[in-house]
Design an enzyme around this catalytic site. Structure first.
Site, PDB file in Angstrom:
ATOM      1  N   GLY A  14      25.847 -67.961 -18.320  1.00 23.96           N
ATOM      2  CA  GLY A  14      26.255 -66.783 -19.080  1.00 23.96           C
ATOM      3  C   GLY A  14      27.138 -65.867 -18.266  1.00 23.96           C
ATOM      4  O   GLY A  14      26.957 -64.645 -18.250  1.00 23.96           O
ATOM      5  N   ALA A  15      28.135 -66.458 -17.585  1.00 30.63           N
ATOM      6  CA  ALA A  15      28.822 -65.728 -16.518  1.00 30.63           C
ATOM      7  C   ALA A  15      30.263 -65.355 -16.830  1.00 30.63           C
ATOM      8  O   ALA A  15      31.015 -64.990 -15.934  1.00 30.63           O
ATOM      9  CB  ALA A  15      28.768 -66.550 -15.232  1.00 30.63           C
ATOM     10  N   ARG A  17      31.192 -62.764 -18.470  1.00 34.30           N
ATOM     11  CA  ARG A  17      31.326 -61.309 -18.569  1.00 34.30           C
ATOM     12  C   ARG A  17      30.070 -60.659 -17.992  1.00 34.30           C
ATOM     13  O   ARG A  17      29.096 -61.325 -17.648  1.00 34.30           O
ATOM     14  CB  ARG A  17      31.522 -60.875 -20.023  1.00 34.30           C
ATOM     15  CG  ARG A  17      30.349 -61.228 -20.929  1.00 34.30           C
ATOM     16  CD  ARG A  17      30.629 -60.875 -22.379  1.00 34.30           C
ATOM     17  NE  ARG A  17      29.452 -61.138 -23.216  1.00 34.30           N
ATOM     18  CZ  ARG A  17      29.404 -60.930 -24.516  1.00 34.30           C
ATOM     19  NH1 ARG A  17      30.465 -60.446 -25.139  1.00 34.30           N
ATOM     20  NH2 ARG A  17      28.311 -61.181 -25.194  1.00 34.30           N
ATOM     21  N   GLY A  52      38.828 -67.112  -9.020  1.00 32.99           N
ATOM     22  CA  GLY A  52      39.100 -68.201  -8.092  1.00 32.99           C
ATOM     23  C   GLY A  52      37.887 -69.072  -7.831  1.00 32.99           C
ATOM     24  O   GLY A  52      37.695 -69.590  -6.726  1.00 32.99           O
ATOM     25  N   VAL A  60      23.068 -73.330 -22.752  1.00 30.43           N
ATOM     26  CA  VAL A  60      21.749 -73.673 -22.197  1.00 30.43           C
ATOM     27  C   VAL A  60      20.761 -74.136 -23.264  1.00 30.43           C
ATOM     28  O   VAL A  60      19.692 -74.662 -22.935  1.00 30.43           O
ATOM     29  CB  VAL A  60      21.144 -72.493 -21.398  1.00 30.43           C
ATOM     30  CG1 VAL A  60      22.015 -72.158 -20.192  1.00 30.43           C
ATOM     31  CG2 VAL A  60      20.902 -71.279 -22.280  1.00 30.43           C
ATOM     32  N   TYR A 155      13.577 -59.953 -27.599  1.00 36.02           N
ATOM     33  CA  TYR A 155      14.033 -59.913 -26.218  1.00 36.02           C
ATOM     34  C   TYR A 155      12.852 -59.757 -25.259  1.00 36.02           C
ATOM     35  O   TYR A 155      12.731 -60.493 -24.276  1.00 36.02           O
ATOM     36  CB  TYR A 155      15.003 -58.748 -26.061  1.00 36.02           C
ATOM     37  CG  TYR A 155      15.671 -58.653 -24.714  1.00 36.02           C
ATOM     38  CD1 TYR A 155      16.753 -59.469 -24.400  1.00 36.02           C
ATOM     39  CD2 TYR A 155      15.230 -57.741 -23.753  1.00 36.02           C
ATOM     40  CE1 TYR A 155      17.383 -59.378 -23.162  1.00 36.02           C
ATOM     41  CE2 TYR A 155      15.845 -57.642 -22.523  1.00 36.02           C
ATOM     42  CZ  TYR A 155      16.921 -58.464 -22.228  1.00 36.02           C
ATOM     43  OH  TYR A 155      17.536 -58.370 -21.003  1.00 36.02           O
ATOM     44  N   ALA A 157       9.532 -60.355 -25.655  1.00 31.27           N
ATOM     45  CA  ALA A 157       8.627 -61.502 -25.581  1.00 31.27           C
ATOM     46  C   ALA A 157       9.248 -62.649 -24.789  1.00 31.27           C
ATOM     47  O   ALA A 157       8.565 -63.322 -24.008  1.00 31.27           O
ATOM     48  CB  ALA A 157       8.250 -61.967 -26.986  1.00 31.27           C
ATOM     49  N   LYS A 159      11.396 -62.407 -22.355  1.00 32.38           N
ATOM     50  CA  LYS A 159      11.444 -62.073 -20.933  1.00 32.38           C
ATOM     51  C   LYS A 159      10.052 -62.098 -20.295  1.00 32.38           C
ATOM     52  O   LYS A 159       9.909 -62.458 -19.117  1.00 32.38           O
ATOM     53  CB  LYS A 159      12.105 -60.703 -20.723  1.00 32.38           C
ATOM     54  CG  LYS A 159      13.598 -60.685 -21.071  1.00 32.38           C
ATOM     55  CD  LYS A 159      14.403 -61.667 -20.235  1.00 32.38           C
ATOM     56  CE  LYS A 159      15.903 -61.473 -20.439  1.00 32.38           C
ATOM     57  NZ  LYS A 159      16.713 -62.419 -19.636  1.00 32.38           N
TER      58      LYS A 159
END
Length: 231
Positions: A14-15, A17, A52, A60, A155, A157, A159
């Site tokens: 999830g990278a 942003r 870069g 996922v 969210y 539950a 986590k």
């Protein structure tokens, strides 16, 4: 592990942003070989090009994507040193536990709980091949039972459950020297967190701390800014 510049291989989900993107930037600045992943191949490539670093498409929730990424990492690097499970969805501020739409809860769990669990299982042989493997589950203080209310139920539950997975993996992998921790980056000003949070640089640094722990660092913990949080 710290500031080693010896080809440490790190993968962040999830990278494209927010916190995930900044975690990639900070790890790359430490000399890591960074694999930036996102659900969209275009988004991953565009973000990786800016930094870069390397890009891979990864949803996922997809068994096929997870298997393909594990195969690609094995072929390119032969091991994985750092896994940052950052991908998350559905900060459901509009819901309460007593009236929650369980379809929304299930959807959140697919990404926020089963996603990291699935991916970690698939990448575990590569993490075992590392001398200094670190697994960081990006969690939230919303997942702490200590001060929990009835808000953001999907969210929250997911986590809580992710924190449980952290403890279980840490217990199983302790003897292998693989450190597994949950990190709350805090309320950060991102697309998910909204305006008013702290700078994303600070939230990401909290995650990078756990990704670069020394071999005698903690495992099975829940942290923010390097300090333990109540479960």
């Amino acid at each position: 592990m710290g500031n080693r510049n010896d080809g440490t291989v790190s993968l962040v989900t999830g990278a494209n942003r927010g916190i995930g993107l900044e975690v990639c930037r900070q790890l790359a600045a430490l000399g890591h070989t960074v694999v930036l992943t996102a659900r969209s191949a275009e988004a991953a490539s565009a973000a990786a090009e800016r930094l870069g670093v390397q890009a891979m498409r990864l949803d996922v929730t997809s068994d096929g994507d997870v298997a393909r990424v594990a195969d690609e990492v094995a072929k390119r690097f032969g091991r994985l040193d750092v896994l940052v499970n950052n991908a998350a969805i559905t900060y459901d501020t509009w819901q309460r536990a007593t009236t929650a739409d369980l379809a929304v809860v299930r959807e959140a769990a697919e990404t926020n709980l089963y996603g990291p669990w699935r991916l970690t299982q698939a990448l575990l042989p590569l993490l075992r091949a590392s001398d200094h493997a670190r697994i960081v589950n990006v969690s939230s203080e919303a997942g702490s039972l200590t001060g929990m209310g009835g808000g953001t139920p999907a969210y929250t539950a997911s986590k809580v459950a992710l924190n449980a997975v952290t403890r279980m993996f840490a217990a199983e992998l302790r003897d292998a020297g693989i450190l597994v921790n949950s990190v709350c980056p805090g309320w950060v000003a991102t697309d998910m967190g909204g305006a008013g949070g702290r700078p994303v640089v600070e939230g990401a640094a909290s995650v990078v701390w756990a990704a670069t722990l020394p071999d005698d660092g903690p495992t099975g913990g829940f942290f923010r800014d390097g300090h333990p949080l109540p479960w």
